[in-house]
Design a protein around this motif. Structure first.
Motif, PDB file in Angstrom:
ATOM      1  N   ALA A  61       6.787   4.797  -8.318  1.00  0.00           N
ATOM      2  CA  ALA A  61       6.083   3.941  -7.361  1.00  0.00           C
ATOM      3  C   ALA A  61       7.066   3.044  -6.612  1.00  0.00           C
ATOM      4  CB  ALA A  61       5.040   3.093  -8.084  1.00  0.00           C
ATOM      5  N   SER A  65       7.701   2.966  -2.675  1.00  0.00           N
ATOM      6  CA  SER A  65       6.929   1.808  -2.212  1.00  0.00           C
ATOM      7  C   SER A  65       7.044   1.574  -0.706  1.00  0.00           C
ATOM      8  CB  SER A  65       7.319   0.541  -2.978  1.00  0.00           C
ATOM      9  OG  SER A  65       8.660   0.205  -2.729  1.00  0.00           O
ATOM     10  N   TYR A  77       4.102   3.105   0.889  1.00  0.00           N
ATOM     11  CA  TYR A  77       2.769   2.585   0.566  1.00  0.00           C
ATOM     12  C   TYR A  77       2.201   1.876   1.785  1.00  0.00           C
ATOM     13  CZ  TYR A  77      -0.829  -0.485  -1.323  1.00  0.00           C
ATOM     14  OH  TYR A  77      -2.002  -1.164  -1.537  1.00  0.00           O
ATOM     15  N   GLN A  78       1.029   2.330   2.178  1.00  0.00           N
ATOM     16  CA  GLN A  78       0.348   1.705   3.312  1.00  0.00           C
ATOM     17  C   GLN A  78      -0.769   0.847   2.746  1.00  0.00           C
ATOM     18  OE1 GLN A  78      -0.876   5.076   5.524  1.00  0.00           O
ATOM     19  NE2 GLN A  78       1.174   5.574   6.210  1.00  0.00           N
ATOM     20  N   GLU A  79      -0.783  -0.368   3.119  1.00  0.00           N
ATOM     21  CA  GLU A  79      -1.704  -1.314   2.514  1.00  0.00           C
ATOM     22  C   GLU A  79      -3.146  -1.133   2.978  1.00  0.00           C
ATOM     23  OE1 GLU A  79      -0.239  -5.240   1.963  1.00  0.00           O
ATOM     24  OE2 GLU A  79       1.828  -4.548   1.948  1.00  0.00           O
ATOM     25  N   GLY A 138      -5.160   1.180   1.578  1.00  0.00           N
ATOM     26  CA  GLY A 138      -5.905   1.397   0.349  1.00  0.00           C
ATOM     27  C   GLY A 138      -5.565   0.354  -0.688  1.00  0.00           C
ATOM     28  N   PHE A 147      -3.861  -0.998  -4.011  1.00  0.00           N
ATOM     29  CA  PHE A 147      -2.656  -0.729  -4.786  1.00  0.00           C
ATOM     30  C   PHE A 147      -3.034  -0.118  -6.127  1.00  0.00           C
ATOM     31  CE2 PHE A 147       0.689  -1.930  -7.783  1.00  0.00           C
ATOM     32  CZ  PHE A 147       1.807  -1.441  -7.131  1.00  0.00           C
ATOM     33  N   SER A 200      -5.489   1.906  -6.943  1.00  0.00           N
ATOM     34  CA  SER A 200      -5.724   3.347  -6.826  1.00  0.00           C
ATOM     35  C   SER A 200      -4.441   4.109  -6.570  1.00  0.00           C
ATOM     36  CB  SER A 200      -6.717   3.632  -5.694  1.00  0.00           C
ATOM     37  OG  SER A 200      -7.957   3.064  -5.979  1.00  0.00           O
ATOM     38  N   TRP A 201      -3.560   3.534  -5.762  1.00  0.00           N
ATOM     39  CA  TRP A 201      -2.292   4.190  -5.434  1.00  0.00           C
ATOM     40  C   TRP A 201      -1.426   4.353  -6.680  1.00  0.00           C
ATOM     41  CZ3 TRP A 201       2.862   2.096  -5.005  1.00  0.00           C
ATOM     42  CH2 TRP A 201       3.761   2.928  -4.346  1.00  0.00           C
ATOM     43  N   LYS A 209      -2.892   6.889  -9.097  1.00  0.00           N
ATOM     44  CA  LYS A 209      -2.672   8.260  -8.626  1.00  0.00           C
ATOM     45  C   LYS A 209      -1.267   8.736  -9.021  1.00  0.00           C
ATOM     46  CE  LYS A 209      -3.421  11.121  -4.639  1.00  0.00           C
ATOM     47  NZ  LYS A 209      -4.159  11.172  -3.400  1.00  0.00           N
ATOM     48  N   ILE A 210      -0.299   7.870  -8.864  1.00  0.00           N
ATOM     49  CA  ILE A 210       1.064   8.214  -9.277  1.00  0.00           C
ATOM     50  C   ILE A 210       1.113   8.448 -10.784  1.00  0.00           C
ATOM     51  CG2 ILE A 210       3.429   7.306  -9.503  1.00  0.00           C
ATOM     52  CD1 ILE A 210       2.953   5.913  -6.762  1.00  0.00           C
ATOM     53  N   ILE A 258      -8.113   9.650  -6.416  1.00  0.00           N
ATOM     54  CA  ILE A 258      -6.947   9.549  -7.304  1.00  0.00           C
ATOM     55  C   ILE A 258      -6.436  10.923  -7.693  1.00  0.00           C
ATOM     56  CG2 ILE A 258      -6.230   8.863  -9.645  1.00  0.00           C
ATOM     57  CD1 ILE A 258      -8.042   6.384  -9.296  1.00  0.00           C
TER      58      ILE A 258
END
Length: 158
Positions: free
Chosen positions: A43, A47, A50-52, A54, A56, A58-59, A62-63, A133
């Protein structure tokens, strides 16, 4: 995302992430900790992407889920509760874990069914969030939940 922002978000989600992975790893704390560490490293390294838009939460889940699936692909499958008991008793003191029967039964489920059951019942995600996810259709998640419940009922003799 700045390093400090990432650390703040991880500190907020770390306990839930470890709980999720502990359930996926059927109570094996060392595996869960290893997967959590691998997930957090992945992550952090991604990072910047990462688009804010969604959450964090859930992101990062998912990882962690994908890290778990990659790890499970290299492990052998356990089909029965007796097999699971032998593996757990040979590994360590994890066999005295509070929810041993549930984790033994979860260990016999295929990874996708185990993940759906864990996300839905232990982490409180709804079907739409689980689909996001796991990159699965909502109907597939419903089937995984249904099959997983049926298998758990049979294995736990409920």
């Amino acid at each position: 995302m700045t390093r400090d922002a990432f650390i703040a978000l991880v500190e907020r989600e770390q306990e839930a992430l470890r709980g999720f992975l502990l359930a996926l790893c059927c109570g094996n704390k060392s595996d869960a900790d290893d997967l959590a560490q691998d997930s957090l490293v992945k992550a952090y390294l991604s990072s910047a992407g990462y688009q804010e838009k969604g959450r964090f939460h859930s992101w990062i889940f998912k990882i962690a889920y994908n890290t778990f699936l990659n790890h499970k692909a290299s492990c052998r499958t356990i089909d029965t509760l007796d097999e699971a008991r032998k593996v757990v008793s040979s590994q360590s003191a994890e066999s005295s874990f509070e929810h041993q029967d549930l984790y033994l039964a979860l260990r016999t489920l295929p990874p996708k069914e185990r993940s759906a059951i864990t996300l839905y019942y232990l982490n409180g995600y709804d079907i739409k969030e689980i689909a996001a996810i796991t990159d699965t259709a909502e109907d597939a998640v419903k089937k995984q939940l249904s099959r997983g419940r049926d298998k758990l009922k049979a294995r736990l003799k409920l």
